[in-house]
Design a protein around this motif. Structure first.
Motif, PDB file in Angstrom:
ATOM      1  N   ASP A  29       0.808  -1.225   0.000  1.00  0.00           N
ATOM      2  CA  ASP A  29       0.000   0.000   0.000  1.00  0.00           C
ATOM      3  C   ASP A  29       0.836   1.267   0.000  1.00  0.00           C
ATOM      4  N   GLY A  30       2.095   1.145   0.433  1.00  0.00           N
ATOM      5  CA  GLY A  30       2.982   2.294   0.483  1.00  0.00           C
ATOM      6  C   GLY A  30       4.418   1.826   0.316  1.00  0.00           C
ATOM      7  N   ALA A  31       5.297   2.771  -0.037  1.00  0.00           N
ATOM      8  CA  ALA A  31       6.688   2.377  -0.300  1.00  0.00           C
ATOM      9  C   ALA A  31       7.635   3.524  -0.012  1.00  0.00           C
ATOM     10  N   ALA A  32       8.886   3.165   0.300  1.00  0.00           N
ATOM     11  CA  ALA A  32       9.961   4.135   0.476  1.00  0.00           C
ATOM     12  C   ALA A  32      10.973   3.933  -0.650  1.00  0.00           C
ATOM     13  N   THR A  33      11.336   5.018  -1.317  1.00  0.00           N
ATOM     14  CA  THR A  33      12.297   4.938  -2.401  1.00  0.00           C
ATOM     15  C   THR A  33      12.993   6.281  -2.523  1.00  0.00           C
ATOM     16  N   TRP A  34      13.668   6.523  -3.667  1.00  0.00           N
ATOM     17  CA  TRP A  34      14.314   7.817  -3.866  1.00  0.00           C
ATOM     18  C   TRP A  34      13.750   8.489  -5.098  1.00  0.00           C
ATOM     19  N   ASP A  35      13.974   9.799  -5.190  1.00  0.00           N
ATOM     20  CA  ASP A  35      13.307  10.596  -6.210  1.00  0.00           C
ATOM     21  C   ASP A  35      13.677  10.190  -7.625  1.00  0.00           C
ATOM     22  N   VAL A  36      14.906   9.735  -7.852  1.00  0.00           N
ATOM     23  CA  VAL A  36      15.294   9.309  -9.199  1.00  0.00           C
ATOM     24  C   VAL A  36      14.484   8.089  -9.627  1.00  0.00           C
ATOM     25  N   ASN A  37      14.265   7.147  -8.711  1.00  0.00           N
ATOM     26  CA  ASN A  37      13.458   5.978  -9.047  1.00  0.00           C
ATOM     27  C   ASN A  37      12.026   6.364  -9.371  1.00  0.00           C
ATOM     28  N   MET A  38      11.518   7.438  -8.766  1.00  0.00           N
ATOM     29  CA  MET A  38      10.159   7.861  -9.056  1.00  0.00           C
ATOM     30  C   MET A  38      10.016   8.306 -10.511  1.00  0.00           C
ATOM     31  N   VAL A  39      11.050   8.950 -11.055  1.00  0.00           N
ATOM     32  CA  VAL A  39      11.025   9.336 -12.469  1.00  0.00           C
ATOM     33  C   VAL A  39      10.926   8.086 -13.339  1.00  0.00           C
ATOM     34  N   GLU A  40      11.729   7.076 -13.006  1.00  0.00           N
ATOM     35  CA  GLU A  40      11.727   5.834 -13.769  1.00  0.00           C
ATOM     36  C   GLU A  40      10.423   5.068 -13.577  1.00  0.00           C
ATOM     37  N   ALA A  41       9.890   5.081 -12.346  1.00  0.00           N
ATOM     38  CA  ALA A  41       8.644   4.362 -12.071  1.00  0.00           C
ATOM     39  C   ALA A  41       7.466   4.983 -12.821  1.00  0.00           C
ATOM     40  N   LYS A  42       7.432   6.316 -12.912  1.00  0.00           N
ATOM     41  CA  LYS A  42       6.354   6.979 -13.654  1.00  0.00           C
ATOM     42  C   LYS A  42       6.458   6.691 -15.148  1.00  0.00           C
ATOM     43  N   ALA A  43       7.673   6.634 -15.655  1.00  0.00           N
ATOM     44  CA  ALA A  43       7.863   6.298 -17.068  1.00  0.00           C
ATOM     45  C   ALA A  43       7.406   4.867 -17.349  1.00  0.00           C
ATOM     46  N   LYS A  44       7.566   3.989 -16.373  1.00  0.00           N
ATOM     47  CA  LYS A  44       7.210   2.578 -16.547  1.00  0.00           C
ATOM     48  C   LYS A  44       5.731   2.318 -16.310  1.00  0.00           C
ATOM     49  N   HIS A  45       5.170   2.924 -15.255  1.00  0.00           N
ATOM     50  CA  HIS A  45       3.805   2.597 -14.831  1.00  0.00           C
ATOM     51  C   HIS A  45       2.789   3.704 -15.102  1.00  0.00           C
ATOM     52  N   GLY A  46       3.251   4.875 -15.466  1.00  0.00           N
ATOM     53  CA  GLY A  46       2.352   6.002 -15.643  1.00  0.00           C
ATOM     54  C   GLY A  46       2.273   6.852 -14.382  1.00  0.00           C
ATOM     55  N   ASP A  47       1.513   7.916 -14.460  1.00  0.00           N
ATOM     56  CA  ASP A  47       1.394   8.862 -13.341  1.00  0.00           C
ATOM     57  C   ASP A  47       0.370   8.353 -12.338  1.00  0.00           C
TER      58      ASP A  47
END
Length: 285
Positions: free
Chosen positions: A191-209
């Motif tokens: 339901d929730g996750a901890a990561t870093w901001d660079v991975n968020m850019v990659e995650a949005k590119a992979k999964h969408g906004d």
């Protein structure tokens, strides 16, 4: 031989001896062991080659096998310069205060080059989770206990909010890598996750906004280059200036990016730049 000539002879001999000693000194590099030893040696070799060519000193890379070994070997005068991850650097400095900060690594996000980054705590934007308190009783993914942005800094955000982030608050999963926590979140396994901001850019590119950032941590310094005290001041300054001249497209930096996903150069801060990490690790209060 007259006294004056004798003195001149002695001084010239001492000068030549010191010059020869400086020329023969081999500078040993090493790094926090983030990958197998053979990979670390392969990745660092271009930097070693660069230092030899541009700084005019002999240099080589020696791998260490476990955390804590790098600063120990620096203390034993077996290694001159170490590349430390953020947490490894502040712990090494606490263990061996004589280690001298040299430079901070630069990372890149989009067109932005920086010497710090942020951890984030995220949920899905379709969820009813807007605050840390809303995660009570939910399933939450960290990366690894050794990760600054994937565990240590986000964990501190829970503590700052008066929450003890353990199994009494929510169900914890350690998923190992940053992309795995956002993949699990996108699949609604957590339901929730901890990561870093660079991975968020990659995650949005992979999964969408599909993600919602509910907390951003304080800036986390990028890793540090540091020198052992037995490295002479002259050599310290010489190597530091050479490394700061590295360009983004140099082979040494390209290999460093393969090593850690960043390293677009180095910036000169000072040791206090790493105090936020010391606070999170409880080294200072």
């Amino acid at each position: 031989m007259r006294v004056k000539e004798l003195l001149i002879f002695i001084l010239m001999s001492l000068f030549l001896m010191s010059t020869q000693s400086y020329a023969d000194e081999e500078i040993i590099f090493s790094a926090t062991p983030c990958r197998p030893s053979n990979e670390m040696a392969r990745i660092f070799q271009p930097l070693v080659d660069y230092v030899q060519k541009e700084c005019g000193v002999k240099a080589s890379y020696v791998a260490v096998d476990k955390y804590g070994e790098l600063e120990q070997k620096m203390k034993e005068k077996l290694i001159h310069i170490g590349s430390f991850t953020t947490n490894a650097y502040v712990q090494a400095k606490a263990y061996f205060p004589e280690i001298r900060y040299m430079l901070s690594g630069l990372s890149k996000e989009g067109d932005l080059i920086r010497d710090s980054y942020h951890g984030v705590i995220v949920t899905l934007n379709t969820s009813d989770i807007y605050t840390l308190q809303d995660l009570k009783g939910k399933k939450f993914g960290f990366t690894d206990v050794s990760s600054s942005s994937g565990y240590k800094f986000p964990r501190q955000e829970f503590i700052n909010a008066g929450i003890q982030p353990d199994d009494s608050f929510f169900k914890i999963f350690f998923l190992g890598k940053h992309n795995k926590v956002t993949d699990a979140l996108a699949a609604k396994v957590i339901d929730g996750a901890a990561t870093w901001d660079v991975n968020m850019v990659e995650a949005k590119a992979k999964h969408g906004d599909i993600f919602r950032v509910i907390v951003q941590t304080k800036p986390i310094p990028v890793s540090a280059l540091a020198a052992a005290p037995h490295l002479s001041d002259e050599t310290f300054q010489k190597i530091k200036q050479c490394i700061m001249k590295l360009k983004q497209d140099d082979e040494a930096l390209e290999k460093f990016r393969e090593y850690g996903g960043y390293y677009y150069g180095w910036s000169e801060r000072d040791d206090s730049f790493y105090d936020p990490a010391r606070l999170v690790l409880g080294i200072i209060k």
